[in-house]
Scaffold this active site. Structure first.
Site, mmCIF file in Angstrom:
data_model
loop_
_atom_site.group_PDB
_atom_site.id
_atom_site.type_symbol
_atom_site.label_atom_id
_atom_site.label_comp_id
_atom_site.label_asym_id
_atom_site.label_seq_id
_atom_site.Cartn_x
_atom_site.Cartn_y
_atom_site.Cartn_z
ATOM 1 N N LYS A 1 -9.593 0.359 -12.099
ATOM 2 C CA LYS A 1 -8.487 -0.406 -11.411
ATOM 3 C C LYS A 1 -8.497 -0.472 -9.768
ATOM 4 C CE LYS A 1 -4.743 2.884 -11.879
ATOM 5 N NZ LYS A 1 -3.554 3.278 -12.160
ATOM 6 N N TYR B 1 -1.397 1.306 23.178
ATOM 7 C CA TYR B 1 -0.235 0.822 23.019
ATOM 8 C C TYR B 1 1.208 1.687 23.489
ATOM 9 C CZ TYR B 1 -2.259 -3.707 21.123
ATOM 10 O OH TYR B 1 -2.853 -4.665 20.961
ATOM 11 N N CYS C 1 -4.852 1.250 16.849
ATOM 12 C CA CYS C 1 -4.540 -0.251 16.853
ATOM 13 C C CYS C 1 -4.874 -1.038 15.794
ATOM 14 C CB CYS C 1 -5.379 -0.984 18.240
ATOM 15 S SG CYS C 1 -5.114 -0.102 19.749
ATOM 16 N N HIS D 1 1.394 8.017 -20.504
ATOM 17 C CA HIS D 1 0.901 8.474 -19.278
ATOM 18 C C HIS D 1 1.615 9.796 -18.847
ATOM 19 C CE1 HIS D 1 -1.670 8.190 -15.567
ATOM 20 N NE2 HIS D 1 -0.664 8.297 -15.062
ATOM 21 N N ARG E 1 8.689 4.145 -16.431
ATOM 22 C CA ARG E 1 7.863 3.170 -15.664
ATOM 23 C C ARG E 1 7.970 1.893 -16.886
ATOM 24 N NH1 ARG E 1 2.165 4.548 -12.623
ATOM 25 N NH2 ARG E 1 1.661 4.586 -15.028
ATOM 26 N N ASP F 1 -7.373 -2.978 15.518
ATOM 27 C CA ASP F 1 -8.894 -2.814 15.058
ATOM 28 C C ASP F 1 -9.668 -1.726 15.752
ATOM 29 O OD1 ASP F 1 -8.909 -5.489 13.767
ATOM 30 O OD2 ASP F 1 -8.234 -6.074 15.924
ATOM 31 N N ARG G 1 -8.646 9.204 -20.469
ATOM 32 C CA ARG G 1 -8.707 8.383 -19.398
ATOM 33 C C ARG G 1 -9.119 8.805 -17.907
ATOM 34 N NH1 ARG G 1 -3.675 6.928 -21.563
ATOM 35 N NH2 ARG G 1 -2.823 7.536 -19.680
#
Length: 436
Positions: free
Chosen positions: A78, A313, A360, A212, A182, A362, A268
């Site tokens: 997943k 920044y 930042c 689980h 859950r 990028d 699993r």
């Protein structure tokens, strides 16, 4: 799992296939290629993730050897294979066999769309959708032979209708909530009555029952043992009501390592497939793992700044002396956490360079004052090995207030994945058109 007929067109009929243009785009993202180490590093110079398919295969084989012979092994792929690429991972695993049997028996995903991606890539082994599905997805699930998790009668009804309409079988696994709070049935008498009704629906094969663990990765196994006992008790109660799923499963990576008694009919394996231990509290000596992922970039610029210069920044870092900075073209849009601002580190030439200023979107800056040899184009390791030094993903994840699961899943798709086998690059997956 019971052997199912091979799916010749698991994604649907020819009329339902995606347009040829979309097919070409999919192939371009995962095309095979032959390229030298230097050439591919030049081509994907901004940032890339190295995925070691050989490490993945070694990991899953080591896990298989730890699991009782009678238990099946489900590989959890997943979240795009925990950021490694679900399709390349599944294809690598599908090639493996030991002692005359497949190493991996089935795959687990979080949602129907992830299962369909595997089917369209040609994966024919059983696929279980572990998360919530809605009745509107029943048609696709039945058509593509996806097993769905069921804890709701309406979904079971929808699957039954589609199975009858398509003249197929809808495979389901009942989810029991034993302590995660859950999803899943709580194990009441009303739940047993509803599951009995579900089993009697036409076209339904109730093939599995699962739960689980919430705390199997902790040293204290008290809570995990209580969950396992709840699961076993509910399984016996179902059996008494004439409901006997032939695949019971609850063991995750931590339980595979520390609680072999929970292996039952299937285990699993998730995080361990990718070479990472569930936590520092499991017995790592029992299972040899190799991390399969490395996050790399290159120095884009080097500059000297005088004392008193603000960096980034907000000017959150100010040089207290003349400094030499390297700019690295990776940021939080690539999945590199902004929380590493002013506290993280990278490796350049096998030596540590501390991050200064805010990360930042990028780019970010690192202090290379003590590394006078650093030049633009030098390789930067954000996670992984560089010479004799190693920067585990657990370190930046922990400094960012997160953990290793989130770090590897969070590396975005704009970062190309380069796949290696036996130390040689064999394929690349990128979301952008490749430069010629």
């Amino acid at each position: 799992m019971r052997k199912r007929p091979e799916l010749k067109n698991p994604g649907g009929s020819a009329e339902e296939e995606e347009p040829k243009q979309s097919e070409r785009r999919r192939k371009a993202r995962g095309r095979r290629f032959i390229m030298t180490e230097e050439a591919y590093q030049e081509k994907y110079h901004r940032a890339f993730v190295k995925i070691d398919l050989s490490a993945l295969c070694d990991n899953v084989k080591n896990i298989r050897r730890l699991v009782p012979a009678q238990s099946r092994l489900m590989a959890i792929v997943k979240a795009d294979g925990y950021g490694h690429g679900a399709v390349p991972v599944a294809r690598a695993f599908d090639e493996l066999s030991e002692n005359g049997r497949p190493v991996v028996d089935a795959y687990g995903v979080a949602m129907v769309e992830e299962g369909l991606e595997l089917r369209r890539a040609g994966v024919t082994k059983p696929i279980l959708v572990l998360g919530h599905s809605v009745p509107e997805q029943a048609g696709e699930a039945v058509r593509s032979s996806l097993s769905l998790t069921v804890f709701d009668y309406k979904l079971a009804q929808a699957l039954s209708r589609e199975a009858v309409r398509q003249e197929r079988t809808a495979h389901i696994h009942i989810k029991l909530d034993t302590g995660m709070s859950r999803i899943g049935y709580l194990g009441t008498e009303c739940d047993i009555a509803e599951i009995t009704q579900i089993q009697s629906l036409p076209g339904i094969e109730l093939e599995g029952l699962f739960s689980h663990f919430a705390k199997s990765d902790e040293t204290d196994k008290t809570a995990a043992k209580e969950q396992f006992e709840k699961f076993r008790c509910f399984s016996k109660r179902l059996s008494g009501a004439g409901i006997r799923p032939h695949i019971r499963h609850i063991a995750n990576s931590a339980a595979i390592i520390d609680m072999p008694e929970t292996s039952l009919d299937m285990v699993r394996a998730g995080i361990a497939l990718y070479g990472l231990y569930p936590s520092e509290e499991v017995d790592t000596a029992k299972l040899l793992l190799r991390p399969a992922l490395e996050f790399k970039s290159r120095v884009s610029w080097v500059k000297e700044i005088p004392e008193g210069t603000a960096v980034g920044y907000g000017g959150t870092f100010t040089a207290e002396r003349p400094m030499r900075l390297a700019t690295i073209p990776v940021g939080y849009a690539d999945g590199y956490p902004r929380a590493l601002s002013n506290c993280g580190r990278v490796l350049i030439g096998g030596r540590t360079a501390r991050i200064v200023g805010r990360i930042c979107m990028d780019q970010f800056m690192a202090d290379v004052t003590e590394l006078p040899q650093v030049r633009p184009g030098d390789m930067v390791t954000l996670a992984g090995r560089d010479g004799e030094d190693f920067l585990p993903v657990e370190e930046p994840a922990g400094l960012a207030g997160s953990f290793h699961y989130e770090f590897i899943c969070g590396i975005t798709k704009r970062v190309p994945r380069i796949y290696y086998k036996n130390g040689v690059p064999v394929s690349v997956r990128t979301e952008f058109p490749e430069r010629q």
